[in-house]
Enzyme design. Structure first.
Site, PDB file in Angstrom:
ATOM      1  N   ASP A 234     -11.351   2.722   3.755  1.00  0.00           N
ATOM      2  CA  ASP A 234     -11.643   1.386   3.769  1.00  0.00           C
ATOM      3  C   ASP A 234     -13.279   1.013   3.407  1.00  0.00           C
ATOM      4  OD1 ASP A 234      -9.943  -0.900   3.501  1.00  0.00           O
ATOM      5  OD2 ASP A 234      -9.424  -0.492   5.717  1.00  0.00           O
TER       6      ASP A 234
ATOM      7  N   LYS B 293       0.911  -1.170   0.076  1.00  0.00           N
ATOM      8  CA  LYS B 293       0.078  -0.010   0.060  1.00  0.00           C
ATOM      9  C   LYS B 293       0.864   1.183   0.023  1.00  0.00           C
ATOM     10  CE  LYS B 293      -3.842  -2.425   1.988  1.00  0.00           C
ATOM     11  NZ  LYS B 293      -4.640  -2.756   3.340  1.00  0.00           N
TER      12      LYS B 293
ATOM     13  N   GLN C  17      -5.066  -1.888   9.345  1.00  0.00           N
ATOM     14  CA  GLN C  17      -5.065  -3.214   8.860  1.00  0.00           C
ATOM     15  C   GLN C  17      -5.650  -4.087   9.499  1.00  0.00           C
ATOM     16  OE1 GLN C  17      -4.058  -3.449   5.608  1.00  0.00           O
ATOM     17  NE2 GLN C  17      -3.944  -5.724   5.582  1.00  0.00           N
TER      18      GLN C  17
HETATM   19  N1  GUN Z   1      -7.026  -6.904   5.771  1.00  0.00           N
HETATM   20  C1  GUN Z   1      -7.504  -7.553   4.564  1.00  0.00           C
HETATM   21  N2  GUN Z   1      -7.870  -7.035   3.538  1.00  0.00           N
HETATM   22  C2  GUN Z   1      -8.119  -5.627   4.245  1.00  0.00           C
HETATM   23  C3  GUN Z   1      -8.790  -4.329   3.689  1.00  0.00           C
HETATM   24  O1  GUN Z   1      -9.286  -4.331   2.565  1.00  0.00           O
HETATM   25  N3  GUN Z   1      -8.590  -3.458   4.401  1.00  0.00           N
HETATM   26  C4  GUN Z   1      -8.029  -3.604   5.632  1.00  0.00           C
HETATM   27  N4  GUN Z   1      -8.181  -2.456   6.489  1.00  0.00           N
HETATM   28  N5  GUN Z   1      -7.551  -4.619   6.044  1.00  0.00           N
HETATM   29  C5  GUN Z   1      -7.709  -5.786   5.076  1.00  0.00           C
END
Ligand code: GUN
Length: 281
Positions: A119, A52, A96
């Protein structure tokens, strides 16, 4: 034989478009910024977070990663989220998941300012999606919609079957297909006639998390098959929920794993971050 939907190429194209947008925003004095919080040492999460940050750098988004220890308390994490809510350089906040077990993910997410919730996990944003009046879409379902649309597939009036009902993928995916006038069925672990329902799909989205659960006999000739699965097979190789080799022979379009939905998820996060930067606060 199906046409392969190349998520890597589509993703690269969208990121190129966004690079131009970042330049335009910066000319207006807007510098988009994303904060990512990771708690603990989960190896998969660490890879996601690294990717990211790298993606932000590539298109010119300012990003900060907060790496917190496994022992971080709920109060400490909440304090950081609140600090970032008030930080003018930060437009998007991503915590996350999964968080260590002693931390309540819902409580943490509920404390992210909805206008920084890139998100789209906050109940306010979930509700906005239900109504169809949203600023942010959850990254994976939004990525799936981009893949479908950029492949020239029209959802209007199609039978859409979503296998999986998670809050992150299945449920919002169904809403997005519905908004595009699909006739949507959601299947899950208690569904009785899964194969039969899947065979009715013009567009089939598999988001279960089980290797090769979608076999060729469950797919209609000419269907569009989107594989959201990210599983490891017995040899440790990344694989999806769809028996790709067999289904490829029946589908009209299919996404591979890796290289299908996966690359789109971060791309949609970048898109949400740019959107957040342009929101009036
Ligand atoms: N863990 C796995 N996929 C995601 C996601 O799309 N967002 C977040 N915040 N954590 C994740």
């Amino acid at each position: 034989m199906a046409q392969i939907i190349d998520g890597k190429a589509i993703s690269a194209q969208i990121r190129e478009e966004m690079k131009q947008e970042v330049v335009r925003l910066k000319e207006q004095g807007i510098c988009p910024g994303l904060a990512v919080i990771i708690v603990g040492e989960d190896p998969a999460s660490k890879v996601y977070v690294r990717n990211k940050k790298k993606a932000c750098e590539e298109i010119g988004i300012y990003s900060v990663v907060h790496e917190l220890s496994e022992q971080t308390s709920e109060e400490e994490l909440l304090a950081l989220v609140r600090q970032l809510n008030g930080d003018e350089r930060i437009n998007g906040i991503l915590v996350q998941l999964p968080l260590p077990k002693h931390l309540n993910s819902d409580l943490i997410i509920n404390n992210i300012s909805p206008n920084k919730d890139v998100d789209a996990f906050h109940p306010f944003n979930v509700g906005k999606i239900m109504i169809g009046d949203y600023d942010f879409l959850p990254c994976t379902p939004a990525g799936v919609m981009e893949l479908i649309e950029r492949s020239g597939v029209d959802v209007n009036g199609k039978n859409c079957v979503v296998v999986g009902r998670s809050n992150i993928v299945g449920k919002p995916q169904a809403m997005l297909l519905l908004q595009k006038n699909g006739t949507v069925t959601i299947c899950h672990s208690r569904t009785k006639n899964l194969a039969e329902i899947c065979r009715s799909a013009d567009i089939l989205v598999a988001a279960v998390g089980k290797e090769a659960i979608i076999t060729a006999d469950m797919v209609k000739e000419g269907a569009v098959v989107i594989d959201v699965g990210m599983n490891r097979n017995a040899e440790g190789k990344l694989c999806g929920d769809v028996d790709f080799a067999a289904v490829e022979k029946k589908a009209s379009f299919i996404t591979p794993v890796p290289g299908g939905v996966g690359p789109m998820t971060i791309t949609m996060l970048l898109k949400n971050t740019l959107k957040a930067a342009t929101l009036k606060k």
